[in-house]
Design an enzyme around this catalytic site. Structure first.
Site, PDB file in Angstrom:
ATOM      1  N   SER A  63      -2.229  12.281  16.253  1.00 44.75           N
ATOM      2  CA  SER A  63      -2.239  10.834  16.527  1.00 44.75           C
ATOM      3  C   SER A  63      -1.788  10.458  17.929  1.00 44.75           C
ATOM      4  O   SER A  63      -1.910   9.291  18.311  1.00 44.75           O
ATOM      5  CB  SER A  63      -1.377  10.095  15.506  1.00 44.75           C
ATOM      6  N   LYS A  66      -4.301   8.717  19.919  1.00 49.33           N
ATOM      7  CA  LYS A  66      -4.554   7.272  19.746  1.00 49.33           C
ATOM      8  C   LYS A  66      -4.081   6.467  20.956  1.00 49.33           C
ATOM      9  O   LYS A  66      -4.645   5.430  21.285  1.00 49.33           O
ATOM     10  CB  LYS A  66      -3.852   6.768  18.471  1.00 49.33           C
ATOM     11  N   TYR A 188     -13.269  10.919  16.180  1.00 45.85           N
ATOM     12  CA  TYR A 188     -11.840  10.790  15.859  1.00 45.85           C
ATOM     13  C   TYR A 188     -11.229  12.163  15.549  1.00 45.85           C
ATOM     14  O   TYR A 188     -10.157  12.510  16.059  1.00 45.85           O
ATOM     15  CB  TYR A 188     -11.677   9.822  14.681  1.00 45.85           C
ATOM     16  N   TYR A 240       4.699   4.466  13.144  1.00 43.20           N
ATOM     17  CA  TYR A 240       4.332   3.981  11.795  1.00 43.20           C
ATOM     18  C   TYR A 240       5.472   3.224  11.135  1.00 43.20           C
ATOM     19  O   TYR A 240       6.111   2.398  11.783  1.00 43.20           O
ATOM     20  CB  TYR A 240       3.842   5.138  10.914  1.00 43.20           C
ATOM     21  N   VAL A 258       1.109  14.115  13.824  1.00 42.57           N
ATOM     22  CA  VAL A 258       1.551  15.024  12.757  1.00 42.57           C
ATOM     23  C   VAL A 258       1.563  16.501  13.174  1.00 42.57           C
ATOM     24  O   VAL A 258       1.986  17.355  12.404  1.00 42.57           O
ATOM     25  CB  VAL A 258       0.751  14.856  11.431  1.00 42.57           C
TER      26      VAL A 258
END
Ligand code: GLN
Length: 304
Positions: A63, A66, A188, A240, A258
């Site tokens: 992530s 992102k 992605y 998050y 992760v």
């Protein structure tokens, strides 16, 4: 500030935490990673770099991709991006579907999976093949030419990607996916599979510490105001449903993945990366949080 001594001390302090947390196990390629690894690296705006631990070992950025994909899209599109994705913390796990129906297929923010899928869809519209543009961006921002996708990870993500596929199709039903869903998912998964070392990740974040202007590539990646915006969203959404805990303990814009990496930014000063693969229950590196907490507590450097 003697950063090297401090980093070496932090590397000692975190040793008792080995054995806590769990490596990501949703795909075999990540489940087999040795959790007993740690690295931390600082890249300063005046061109110094300090590292300790396995700072040259590459890991899956997941992530963390992102934040770079968001930069590519925000830098090109500006505020019109925010008609497709929100910028509020979700308070839910990164792969949650739960808020999408109430919010008409508009994801809460670009750092949960649903939001990143929308940003990837936009990037494909803007750039043609977003994953290649992202890889090129990271090559330029790390000053390294041999970065690559980890194809084992990318294919494994694809095979176990039902939840991401569900998110993307659900948003498509609201008209919030423009390009074919399979193409967006492929982009992605490949973006998540890129591997970087801690030292490379710290350098890649320097444009965020330097108001959008990269001291590595010389390129203005974001306007000054957009750099502030990305940092703000990292602070509120980058980790998050632990974003509150990170703001409280670390006090810096952070983005996690992760694979166990976390990028943290001190605007006007430095970019730092920490990596240790075992995760806490929110999917953030457990030792990464411990290390960043110690860094900002001992130096007094935070945005607060
Ligand atoms: N590839 C992972 C996923 O889509 C990325 C999640 C993460 O790093 N938080 O589930």
């Amino acid at each position: 500030m003697d950063y090297q001594t401090l980093l070496d001390e932090i590397a000692q302090d975190i040793v008792p935490y080995f054995g806590l947390g769990k490596v990501a196990n949703y795909i075999p390629a990540l489940a087999k990673i040795n959790p007993q690894q740690f690295a931390i690296s600082i890249a300063t705006l005046d061109g110094q770099q300090y590292s300790t631990g396995q700072a040259d070992t590459r890991f899956s950025i997941q992530s963390l991709s992102k934040v770079f994909m968001l930069s590519l899209v925000l830098g090109r599109l500006g505020d019109s991006l925010w008609t497709r994705v929100g910028k509020e913390p979700s308070g839910n796990p990164f792969n949650s579907l739960i808020q999408l129906e109430n919010e008409n297929g508009i994801p809460r923010n670009p750092f949960i999976n649903a939001g990143a899928l929308v940003v990837t869809d936009l990037a494909n519209s803007l750039y043609g093949e977003a994953k290649a543009v992202l890889l090129d961006f990271l090559r330029q921002e790390t000053g390294t030419t041999d970065l690559a996708f980890d194809l084992e990870v990318a294919h494994s993500e694809q095979q176990h990607g039902d939840r991401n596929a569900a998110l993307a199709h659900f948003m498509k039903s609201y008209g919030n996916m423009v390009n074919p869903v399979d193409h967006t998912l492929d982009s992605y998964f490949h973006s998540c599979s890129i591997t970087l070392s801690c030292a490379e990740l710290a350098r890649a974040g320097l444009y965020l510490a330097n108001h959008g202007l990269s001291p590595i590539s010389g390129q203005q990646r974001l306007s000054r105001s957009q750099a502030k915006q990305v940092n703000a969203i990292m602070l509120t959404c980058g980790t998050y449903d632990a974003a509150g805990e990170f703001a409280y303990r670390v006090g810096l814009p952070c983005k996690s993945g992760v694979g166990g990496g976390i990028l943290a930014v001190i605007p006007g000063k430095l970019s730092m990366a920490v990596w240790s693969p075992a995760l806490d229950s929110q999917g953030n590196s457990l030792i990464g949080l411990e290390a960043l907490d110690r860094f900002t507590t001992r130096t007094g450097l935070s945005i607060f």
